[in-house]
Design an enzyme around this catalytic site. Structure first.
Site, PDB file in Angstrom:
ATOM      1  N   THR A  66       0.840  -1.191   0.000  1.00 12.92           N
ATOM      2  CA  THR A  66       0.000   0.000   0.000  1.00 12.92           C
ATOM      3  C   THR A  66       0.881   1.249   0.000  1.00 12.92           C
ATOM      4  O   THR A  66       2.108   1.148  -0.106  1.00 12.92           O
ATOM      5  CB  THR A  66      -1.006  -0.037   1.168  1.00 12.92           C
ATOM      6  OG1 THR A  66      -1.931   1.032   1.006  1.00 12.92           O
ATOM      7  CG2 THR A  66      -0.330   0.044   2.515  1.00 12.92           C
ATOM      8  N   LYS A  70       3.740   1.519  -3.803  1.00 12.94           N
ATOM      9  CA  LYS A  70       3.214   0.729  -4.913  1.00 12.94           C
ATOM     10  C   LYS A  70       4.051   0.833  -6.191  1.00 12.94           C
ATOM     11  O   LYS A  70       4.044  -0.088  -7.008  1.00 12.94           O
ATOM     12  CB  LYS A  70       1.763   1.128  -5.212  1.00 12.94           C
ATOM     13  CG  LYS A  70       0.782   0.719  -4.127  1.00 12.94           C
ATOM     14  CD  LYS A  70      -0.654   1.020  -4.544  1.00 12.94           C
ATOM     15  CE  LYS A  70      -1.627   0.645  -3.450  1.00 12.94           C
ATOM     16  NZ  LYS A  70      -3.029   0.825  -3.881  1.00 12.94           N
ATOM     17  N   GLY A 133      -3.343   9.286  -9.045  1.00 11.76           N
ATOM     18  CA  GLY A 133      -2.895   7.907  -9.174  1.00 11.76           C
ATOM     19  C   GLY A 133      -4.028   6.914  -9.372  1.00 11.76           C
ATOM     20  O   GLY A 133      -3.954   6.031 -10.233  1.00 11.76           O
ATOM     21  N   ASN A 154     -10.703  16.963 -14.781  1.00 16.01           N
ATOM     22  CA  ASN A 154      -9.780  17.297 -13.698  1.00 16.01           C
ATOM     23  C   ASN A 154      -9.702  18.811 -13.526  1.00 16.01           C
ATOM     24  O   ASN A 154      -9.986  19.572 -14.450  1.00 16.01           O
ATOM     25  CB  ASN A 154      -8.384  16.733 -14.013  1.00 16.01           C
ATOM     26  CG  ASN A 154      -7.497  16.713 -12.791  1.00 16.01           C
ATOM     27  OD1 ASN A 154      -7.859  16.166 -11.748  1.00 16.01           O
ATOM     28  ND2 ASN A 154      -6.323  17.301 -12.875  1.00 16.01           N
ATOM     29  N   ARG A 155      -9.305  19.231 -12.338  1.00 18.71           N
ATOM     30  CA  ARG A 155      -9.232  20.670 -12.055  1.00 18.71           C
ATOM     31  C   ARG A 155      -8.188  21.358 -12.921  1.00 18.71           C
ATOM     32  O   ARG A 155      -8.342  22.514 -13.278  1.00 18.71           O
ATOM     33  CB  ARG A 155      -8.926  20.882 -10.562  1.00 18.71           C
ATOM     34  CG  ARG A 155     -10.131  20.574  -9.684  1.00 18.71           C
ATOM     35  CD  ARG A 155      -9.908  21.017  -8.241  1.00 18.71           C
ATOM     36  NE  ARG A 155     -11.145  20.883  -7.482  1.00 18.71           N
ATOM     37  CZ  ARG A 155     -11.289  20.129  -6.402  1.00 18.71           C
ATOM     38  NH1 ARG A 155     -10.270  19.440  -5.940  1.00 18.71           N
ATOM     39  NH2 ARG A 155     -12.443  20.079  -5.765  1.00 18.71           N
ATOM     40  N   LEU A 226     -14.956   5.422  -5.664  1.00 16.47           N
ATOM     41  CA  LEU A 226     -13.915   4.551  -5.117  1.00 16.47           C
ATOM     42  C   LEU A 226     -13.793   4.679  -3.598  1.00 16.47           C
ATOM     43  O   LEU A 226     -13.220   3.820  -2.947  1.00 16.47           O
ATOM     44  CB  LEU A 226     -12.560   4.850  -5.768  1.00 16.47           C
ATOM     45  CG  LEU A 226     -12.467   4.699  -7.292  1.00 16.47           C
ATOM     46  CD1 LEU A 226     -11.007   4.708  -7.730  1.00 16.47           C
ATOM     47  CD2 LEU A 226     -13.155   3.442  -7.790  1.00 16.47           C
ATOM     48  N   TYR A 228     -14.981   4.423   0.252  1.00 12.92           N
ATOM     49  CA  TYR A 228     -15.925   3.567   0.972  1.00 12.92           C
ATOM     50  C   TYR A 228     -16.226   4.067   2.385  1.00 12.92           C
ATOM     51  O   TYR A 228     -17.068   3.504   3.082  1.00 12.92           O
ATOM     52  CB  TYR A 228     -15.429   2.113   1.020  1.00 12.92           C
ATOM     53  CG  TYR A 228     -14.138   1.917   1.786  1.00 12.92           C
ATOM     54  CD1 TYR A 228     -14.144   1.657   3.146  1.00 12.92           C
ATOM     55  CD2 TYR A 228     -12.913   1.982   1.137  1.00 12.92           C
ATOM     56  CE1 TYR A 228     -12.961   1.480   3.847  1.00 12.92           C
ATOM     57  CE2 TYR A 228     -11.729   1.806   1.826  1.00 12.92           C
ATOM     58  CZ  TYR A 228     -11.764   1.551   3.175  1.00 12.92           C
ATOM     59  OH  TYR A 228     -10.597   1.370   3.871  1.00 12.92           O
TER      60      TYR A 228
END
Length: 287
Positions: A66, A70, A133, A154-155, A226, A228
């Site tokens: 993690t 990565k 990412g 995207n900004r 994505l 949770y």
């Protein structure tokens, strides 16, 4: 019961105490009757090579990786799966002859979680929110799975353009179309699958959402966040209020773990067992 036959798996990262991966894998091992334990390993900056070599020397069956390792971990592997290589990020190490092979089960987990909800990427026109990412990895997945047009909002246009150029070149076709987030009203007049791949709305900022305008959500037939935590994000609420279906990232998280577990143990986890683990994790997380 831990004995001389017990296999060990784990996760490396920094920080690591927040991880729910042990819940996933130890629940799977108990459910499937496998003699396996899964533990978190804190790896300090600059110690990734030692961690990978040490794990292999200790006969550790497999590892998850993690943040923030990565990408860094790749240079210490003997082989890398093709999608993980394209993405440039590995989250699963599988023991092979002479070292570990790297995979990206974040994306296979997302695909599997979506498929379980009847969401098929192939041929679908998609709004992808973000260019960081996670969004970059999703862009690769969409291209690999033969999505139609993927509008990456995207900004800043530069970052989205960079990801689009990279993915389009890798797959030899125009599939990712970069756009400014503020230009969402210029999207084609149709319904989309929208994937929310930014950290906006992540707990404790539950009330935040990347686009406020209710008209935007009228373009979304299905929203996939994505995130949770919270379990029901503001993005999801706005999608539902506009008449769409909405899902969060918990099943993606669980399926990336299941995909890793299957790779380590050469097994196939049934839908019934996956649902059992999903329900167990929800209870343990108080969801």
């Amino acid at each position: 019961m831990i004995d001389g036959q017990t296999r060990t798996c784990g996760v490396i990262g920094n920080p690591i105490k927040h991880t729910i991966s042990p819940l996933i894998h130890n629940s799977l091992a108990a459910r499937c009757g496998h003699n396996l334990v899964y533990v978190p390993f804190l790896v300090e900056e600059g110690k990734v090579e030692e961690a990978v070599k040490g794990a292999y020397a200790l006969d550790i069956l497999g590892m998850n990786v993690t943040v923030p390792y990565k990408s860094e971990v790749i240079k210490y592997l003997v082989n890398v799966d093709s999608l993980a290589d394209k993405i440039g990020a590995v989250n699963t190490l599988v023991r092979t002859e002479g070292g570990y092979k790297g995979y990206n089960t974040d994306m296979s987990g997302l695909k599997r979680a979506m498929s379980g909800e009847g969401i098929i990427i192939e041929g679908e026109d998609i709004i992808l929110l973000g260019a960081g990412g996670a969004a970059r990895a999703v862009a690769y997945l969409c291209a690999q799975q033969k999505a139609g047009a993927v509008y990456m909002l995207n900004r800043t246009i530069e970052k989205a353009q960079s990801v689009a150029d990279e993915v389009n070149k890798a797959f030899g076709r125009e599939v990712i179309y970069p756009m400014l987030l503020s230009d969402y009203d210029k999207l084609p007049d149709k319904k989309f699958l929208a994937i929310q791949a930014t950290s906006v709305g992540l707990e404790p900022h539950d009330d935040e959402v990347i686009i406020e305008d209710a008209d935007f959500y009228k373009k979304v037939h299905t929203g996939y966040d994505l995130i949770y935590k919270p379990f029901n994000t503001r993005f999801m609420k706005l999608v539902v209020e506009a008449g769409g279906k909405a899902y969060n990232g918990l099943k993606m998280l669980i399926y990336q773990g299941i995909d890793a577990y299957e790779l380590w143990n050469d097994v196939r986890i049934s839908d019934e067992d996956a649902e059992f683990v999903f329900d167990s994790i929800k209870k343990k997380m108080g969801l």
